[in-house]
Scaffold this active site. Sequence first.
Site, PDB file in Angstrom:
ATOM      1  N   LYS A  86     -38.745 -41.611  71.802  1.00 33.63           N
ATOM      2  CA  LYS A  86     -38.040 -42.401  70.784  1.00 33.63           C
ATOM      3  C   LYS A  86     -38.865 -42.567  69.506  1.00 33.63           C
ATOM      4  CE  LYS A  86     -34.233 -43.359  73.090  1.00 33.63           C
ATOM      5  NZ  LYS A  86     -32.944 -42.785  72.652  1.00 33.63           N
ATOM      6  N   GLU A 108     -30.577 -50.841  67.505  1.00 34.91           N
ATOM      7  CA  GLU A 108     -30.036 -51.253  68.788  1.00 34.91           C
ATOM      8  C   GLU A 108     -30.962 -50.708  69.858  1.00 34.91           C
ATOM      9  OE1 GLU A 108     -29.263 -48.433  67.423  1.00 34.91           O
ATOM     10  OE2 GLU A 108     -29.631 -47.135  69.149  1.00 34.91           O
ATOM     11  N   SER A 375     -38.847 -37.383  79.304  1.00 33.01           N
ATOM     12  CA  SER A 375     -38.631 -38.084  78.030  1.00 33.01           C
ATOM     13  C   SER A 375     -39.403 -39.375  77.890  1.00 33.01           C
ATOM     14  CB  SER A 375     -37.136 -38.342  77.835  1.00 33.01           C
ATOM     15  OG  SER A 375     -36.624 -39.049  78.953  1.00 33.01           O
TER      16      SER A 375
END
Lengths: 396, 270
Positions: A86, A108, A375
């Site tokens: 991210k 968010e 991830s």
Amino acid sequence: MTTAGRFGIYGGAFVPETLVPALEELEAAMNEALADPAFIAELDGWLYDYAGRPTPLTLARRLTEACGGAEIWLKREDLVHTGAHKLNNALGQVLLARRMGKTRIIAETGAGQHGVATATVCACFGLECVVYMGREDIRRQALNVYKMGLLGAEVRPVDSGSRTLKDATNEAIRDWVTNVENTHYVIGSVVGPHPYPTLVKRFQRVIGDEARRQALQRWGALPDTVVACVGGGSNAIGIFTAFLEDEDVELVGVEAAGRGIETGEHAASLEAGRPGVLHGAYSYLLQDANGQVRETHSISAGLDYPGVGPEHAALRDAERARYVTCTDGEALRSFHRLCRMEGIIPALESSHALAVAERLARELGPGHRVLVCLSGRGDKDIDTVRAVSGAGEGDS
Amino acid sequence: MTAATAGRFEAAFAAGAAGGRPGIIPYVTAGFPGPDDTAPLLLACQRAGSLAAEVGIPFSDPLADGPTIQSAGWRALEQGMTPARAISEVARARDAGLTIPVAAMTYINPVLTMGIEAFAGACAAAGIDGVIVPDLPVEEAAGLAASLGAHGVAHIPLVAPTTPTSRVARVAATAAGFIYCVSVTGTTGARESVSPAALDLLERVRSVTALPRALGFGISRPEHVEALTGHCEAVVVGSALLDAIASGGDDPGAIAERFVRELRGVGAAG
């Protein structure tokens, strides 16, 4: 419907009129910045000197032996600063927002990883940061909520709807509609109205660009199959993009089957949804017969989302990628296997991709290579795993 | 039937075009507070002298709405409200004597689910005169506008304070019935006052189109309506009305009737 910002028939920008000029401004700023070598150099500086890129490619040695098939290789996005891919996107978008003169950042978050990443970058630049998070996710991801506070962000609980990522996204968009003059909305996945799916893809494609280069250096060959989990789908687009033109490389996205597709308690939009509009984009969507968006379930908060990025819908239509599913239970078993065989605690999201990679490695057999996007790391999921695993499973 | 529905807005705005206070367009969420309350509420709004009425077809993820309309929609959905049933409530009100124009407000996903053509046809058959879809900007609206137009139903687009005047002109070119002017950069919900940006927007709209202007989002009090005299032809009042209904006891129709009369600045006998 127009063709601007479309992936096949999917995508578009279905937003309140108030936001249209802001999206046009964002698109212009994106095109201008991405064409500016100074911006790219600044972004690379942060990615390599701060975020810890490039991330390694790791052979999952014992897991490969246990499966008895193709080699399983991990692209280690769990080693990016803050513990997941991210940060790649948060860095890019906040740098862009600064260039646009925005002073306030909103985001968010579902699992909390995108919220932590955004809060982290805002701390680096002294920017105000507000993160919307569903009340249910706040309960599931207490550690990340605390981290965001440490980093100076304000976490605003969302009590509408199912109190998860979908509702947090609604609330972030409402904030943006209200504060659009000084605020940039950092969307965390390849979802939302144009230009977001394109923008987030640009900042996440570093995953696949690196992995492809590493594969060629290391093996002198490309992987046979690339596997990634798909909620909104940003890590999957991130690793797929570099391989899109490599027709012999199979691309596999893994959606969350939750308690099983047949139970209805899942988050598999491509598998069990039909096209519709959510959060400004036309894509596959879990919805009822009247077009109301359905509640979803996944053990992993980051996959607990009823929509999916529009490019995934297009890749599936074009048969360039295929999409399969993995249940909560299968993901949990792969979570434990990676912990005990490789000394890596994976995120529950990434565990979905691992489960399918193990399946595919057995099918492909020796002499092949499966590349998995790992991830994120699983520290945030420890409480969830402890709650659902049998008493002896964690320490047997 | 379709020709008649297209004319209701024109007739209503023509009748009110005396330079007086803006006409009132109350907004009610279909199925709120109860599944059978909508047709009686529409008739109460008519008795109170409303210029038109707006019926919200609830959607699970209403991006443009603030907390009041969100929770009204949520409650209506929990009680089983559907797009087809919301449309049939308007037909029921027409059968019971509703003659003022009615606009349906909903989001694009329920429309796509029903099918654009089927939705437009159902609206026309039920006596719905116009459709407002707040998450359908002009770039995406051509298909729906064409289907609605073919059925004699007005496509009523929105413009906002952030909309440049050149874009207002482009939006106005797709409009029929009236232009919905959003008074704030924000979601629906009662506000303290009418912003200077709203008055500026209304002037900019008038500079590019002769269509009637209805101002919405945040309008809640008689003094707001009074202050808008000469600035727009109508105001849409939603959240403040739903708040009054939610907290006002067991006769929603009487509450709505009193509320609209107060906004119009007329007494109980007016």
